[in-house]
Scaffold this active site. Structure first.
Site, PDB file in Angstrom:
ATOM      1  N   PHE B 128       0.697  -1.209   0.032  1.00  0.00           N
ATOM      2  CA  PHE B 128      -0.130   0.020  -0.006  1.00  0.00           C
ATOM      3  C   PHE B 128       0.932   1.379   0.217  1.00  0.00           C
ATOM      4  O   PHE B 128       1.701   1.404   0.786  1.00  0.00           O
ATOM      5  CB  PHE B 128      -1.068  -0.062   1.068  1.00  0.00           C
ATOM      6  CG  PHE B 128      -2.025   1.146   1.282  1.00  0.00           C
ATOM      7  CD1 PHE B 128      -2.927   0.935   0.292  1.00  0.00           C
ATOM      8  CD2 PHE B 128      -2.033   2.066   1.962  1.00  0.00           C
ATOM      9  CE1 PHE B 128      -3.911   1.855   0.091  1.00  0.00           C
ATOM     10  CE2 PHE B 128      -2.907   3.136   1.962  1.00  0.00           C
ATOM     11  CZ  PHE B 128      -4.258   2.884   1.183  1.00  0.00           C
ATOM     12  N   ASP B 205       2.393  -4.730   8.486  1.00  0.00           N
ATOM     13  CA  ASP B 205       1.103  -3.805   8.470  1.00  0.00           C
ATOM     14  C   ASP B 205      -0.045  -4.886   8.312  1.00  0.00           C
ATOM     15  O   ASP B 205      -0.107  -5.676   7.276  1.00  0.00           O
ATOM     16  CB  ASP B 205       1.317  -3.233   7.132  1.00  0.00           C
ATOM     17  CG  ASP B 205      -0.189  -2.205   6.968  1.00  0.00           C
ATOM     18  OD1 ASP B 205      -1.075  -2.694   7.656  1.00  0.00           O
ATOM     19  OD2 ASP B 205      -0.018  -1.140   6.309  1.00  0.00           O
ATOM     20  N   TYR B 230     -10.517   0.335  11.201  1.00  0.00           N
ATOM     21  CA  TYR B 230     -11.824   0.620  10.529  1.00  0.00           C
ATOM     22  C   TYR B 230     -12.285  -0.025   9.451  1.00  0.00           C
ATOM     23  O   TYR B 230     -13.167  -0.065   8.841  1.00  0.00           O
ATOM     24  CB  TYR B 230     -11.629   2.167   9.965  1.00  0.00           C
ATOM     25  CG  TYR B 230     -10.527   2.756   9.268  1.00  0.00           C
ATOM     26  CD1 TYR B 230     -10.292   2.150   8.041  1.00  0.00           C
ATOM     27  CD2 TYR B 230      -9.616   3.421   9.873  1.00  0.00           C
ATOM     28  CE1 TYR B 230      -9.190   2.689   7.225  1.00  0.00           C
ATOM     29  CE2 TYR B 230      -8.429   3.938   9.236  1.00  0.00           C
ATOM     30  CZ  TYR B 230      -8.306   3.640   7.967  1.00  0.00           C
ATOM     31  OH  TYR B 230      -7.152   4.121   7.133  1.00  0.00           O
ATOM     32  N   LYS B 231     -11.501  -1.236   9.278  1.00  0.00           N
ATOM     33  CA  LYS B 231     -11.819  -2.077   8.218  1.00  0.00           C
ATOM     34  C   LYS B 231     -12.524  -3.409   8.841  1.00  0.00           C
ATOM     35  O   LYS B 231     -13.628  -2.990   9.266  1.00  0.00           O
ATOM     36  CB  LYS B 231     -10.742  -2.369   7.272  1.00  0.00           C
ATOM     37  CG  LYS B 231      -9.776  -1.515   6.916  1.00  0.00           C
ATOM     38  CD  LYS B 231      -8.685  -2.024   5.858  1.00  0.00           C
ATOM     39  CE  LYS B 231      -7.763  -0.863   5.516  1.00  0.00           C
ATOM     40  NZ  LYS B 231      -8.161  -0.246   4.351  1.00  0.00           N
ATOM     41  N   ARG B 379     -12.039  -4.845  -6.081  1.00  0.00           N
ATOM     42  CA  ARG B 379     -11.794  -5.606  -5.023  1.00  0.00           C
ATOM     43  C   ARG B 379     -13.435  -5.922  -4.535  1.00  0.00           C
ATOM     44  O   ARG B 379     -14.177  -5.089  -4.155  1.00  0.00           O
ATOM     45  CB  ARG B 379     -11.177  -4.817  -4.018  1.00  0.00           C
ATOM     46  CG  ARG B 379      -9.638  -5.006  -4.011  1.00  0.00           C
ATOM     47  CD  ARG B 379      -9.207  -4.501  -2.644  1.00  0.00           C
ATOM     48  NE  ARG B 379      -9.504  -3.104  -2.294  1.00  0.00           N
ATOM     49  CZ  ARG B 379      -9.016  -2.486  -1.420  1.00  0.00           C
ATOM     50  NH1 ARG B 379      -8.057  -2.842  -0.880  1.00  0.00           N
ATOM     51  NH2 ARG B 379      -9.737  -1.363  -0.646  1.00  0.00           N
TER      52      ARG B 379
END
Lengths: 419, 419
Positions: B128, B205, B230-231, B379
């Site tokens: 990312f 990560d 928050y995922k 995705r």
């Protein structure tokens, strides 16, 4: 009842206060509590619960990830509101982001990189610890020298002290516009001019100034500033901080934490970091939306009051504290530990007493929330948007009662978890 | 209706799903919306609005600054809950703080300082962007070399690639446990062992892994990790991130941002920074309490489900996506862009198509929220706590319909504000 300044005089001041009715714009559900700690955590604006509730249910719950195109601009939008209503900055110069400490690290790092031939950082020896700590870390990392400027515990930093220290090796000066301990208000314009002449950047910590005094960043020629939003700005516990970078410096300064929110084309996600051309380059990662959003309804109240009115009332509240403390508390060993001139003070006033910690606890038990600061300071922070003159009167009355009856001698003296 | 895998089979999978009833623990008020973007922003847990409302009204509104003795422990308390329910770490090894990017900066900085004789950082070339950017900044600041490891866009990093790159100059390796793009799940234990043997730290990560796969930090021998909440952890938009430091390393590693929350005696406020002896030294400033607190009710749901059950269901949801994509979408030019083996994948699955951006937009208009990633990826991120098998079936059915009727050709192809 005191004969020298009877309570009805305080009520008369409230009756004449143009901001008096704004008190109803805050949640105040315990009339016995006198809250003089708005300089630590500002009160809850009455509009905030419903505002947050809508954000949670509609923005997060229903719109979900589709809210991000709106949310992503909030740091800038709230920054512009802060700029207009509290900080005297231009649009695009203030953004809400991270914590005050992280912002300090970013902007101090940026300034040091931009002044590479110099190796000294100046900081007020009595500044809030996190500012000093952040700079100690940067100095160690970069092999620089951090020099602490001697500063009067009660009067704050003197201009002559700074002037004498500003030699050709100073890259950066970090100062609080309003001292967290004694409330001394510095002359931003004079200091910015001094530093510019000496070739140094000034990075202002506005935590105890923002929302209490009109900070005129643009007019004072300020380069850099940070500050928190949970004190006089009433953004809520740990609400994210703000940072300010003068427009003319944005294209050249670079900060050390290179995150995707600072990237020029954030959603193109190119391989190599290239900082955004503007203020966005000082951002790092995804901001905490709920904590950030709460600042919005809080700023409505400030905008309605106007920062100049807030300042006027703040000065008068402070003068009342000083007047009553002189009259009632001096006999019990209290001394004023703030500048006496209201023009040289922010919104809070500190009193010195050898038993300040225990007195602070007794005061809390008597329904007055102020706060204690090491080593012997009692801080009283009236917030003009919701503190009444009669609150100040009652607080000082209770304080005198504690001193008179030596109530504090029954309080513990250990320093655990004082915030 | 498809004959090869009729919809009722998906409904049967739901009927047999032990986690099915947990869907009611989320706010889902639009039955036509199929939300396959829990890997970007997790849904709102049903308990969260009331939880936050109480916190705002009672904690902030009534108790005000007196709530801080409770709030100040939340980062650690929520960290311990994350450690127990999602990360396989020991108490005192995980804390909630700052953003993922800032935490990455702190821990990468700490690891580099602890490995001073070496000058290379390794990162997955396809990781990312913010991870890469943060490391580019650190490398430039310290005069180090950042080497990007070639990585397969669809299969993720191969162990042999890493093994070949791990020479005696590597100080730090930064990798995502689950690739944000293709969802490839790395073998943490194998990589930790390889790196340890080579004298390098690994910083994980976990943003796309936490709450989706059981991350066994302690057992895998992990040194350092960061990740967002928050995922799959459903902490809300921009909820603060977590960081993990292996217990045995805490007393020796030091991070570069020296704030008062990392200070040994935070409220004694001594003149010089001395890091706390434990995990607290990796903290910096005041955390955003509202955004942080929302993680608490979200973790209740995860704890009730159990991360192993979540993983099992996640694998089955992914298998259904792959099976239906193979059967229905291949004729229209879609290809699987994720590992085919469900044991080598996190919870999301990517599909490749030259028109992915426009198809993603058409899919949103058809009531299915997934997301697009550059250059040509769609995705789909089912979240086992609330995504049903029939949701996956419906989403793939709508996707086939779009492809069949070429609906996407009417969509714009500009990449503005894609999140």
């Amino acid at each position: 009842m005191r004969d020298d300044f009877p309570r009805y005089l305080a009520k008369e001041l409230d009756a004449a206060d143009p901001l008096a009715e704004l008190r109803d714009r805050f949640v105040i559900n315990d009339d016995n509590l006198i809250y003089l700690d708005g300089n630590s955590l500002g009160r809850l604006p009455a509009a905030t619960p419903e505002f947050l509730s809508r954000l949670v249910r509609d923005g997060w719950g229903s719109d979900l990830v589709r809210s991000w195109p709106t949310w992503i601009d909030w740091g800038r939008r709230l920054g512009d509101r802060l700029a207009a209503h509290a900080l005297g900055a231009r649009p695009g110069e203030v953004v809400v982001s991270d914590s005050t400490s992280v912002n300090l690290y970013k902007l101090a790092g940026a300034a040091l990189d931009a002044n590479p031939g110099r190796s000294t950082i100046l900081v007020d020896a009595e500044d809030f610890p996190t500012d000093r700590y952040i700079l100690q870390g940067l100095a160690r990392q970069r092999g620089l020298t951090l020099r602490t400027l001697p500063s009067d515990l009660d009067q704050g930093l003197q201009l002559d002290t700074l002037r004498a220290a500003l030699d050709g090796d100073v890259a950066l000066v970090v100062l609080s516009a309003v001292s967290y301990r004694c409330g001394a208000l510095l002359d931003l314009a004079a200091i910015n001019a001094l530093a510019r002449q000496a070739g140094a950047y000034v990075l202002w910590d506005l935590s105890h100034a923002a929302g209490a005094v009109p900070v005129r960043l643009t007019d004072s020629g300020a380069d850099l500033a940070v500050g928190c939003t949970y004190k006089y700005l009433n953004g809520g516990p740990g609400a994210p901080a703000f940072l300010y970078v003068r427009r003319e410096l944005q294209a050249t300064l670079r900060q050390p934490i290179w995150g995707w929110f600072g990237q020029r084309d954030q959603f193109q996600m190119p391989a190599d970091y290239e900082p955004a051309p503007d203020l966005d380059r000082f951002l790092v990662g995804t901001p905490p939306i709920l904590s950030m959003a709460a600042l919005d309804p809080a700023l409505d109240v400030l905008a309605e009051a106007g920062i100049d009115q807030v300042r006027q009332k703040g000065q008068r509240l402070g003068e009342l504290i000083v007047e009553l403390a002189d009259a009632w508390l001096t006999p019990y060993g209290f001394e004023l530990a703030s500048p006496r001139d209201p023009r040289r003070r922010g919104s809070h006033v500190s009193l010195r007493h050898p038993e300040a910690l225990r007195i602070s606890r007794a005061l809390t038990e008597a329904g007055v929330v102020g706060d204690y600061r090491v080593p012997d300071r009692l801080r009283l922070g009236p917030a003009p948007l919701y503190t009444r003159f009669v609150d100040v009167w009652d607080a000082l009355d209770r304080l005198r009662d504690i001193a008179e009856r030596r109530v504090h001698e029954r309080m513990p003296a250990d320093l655990s978890r004082v915030t």
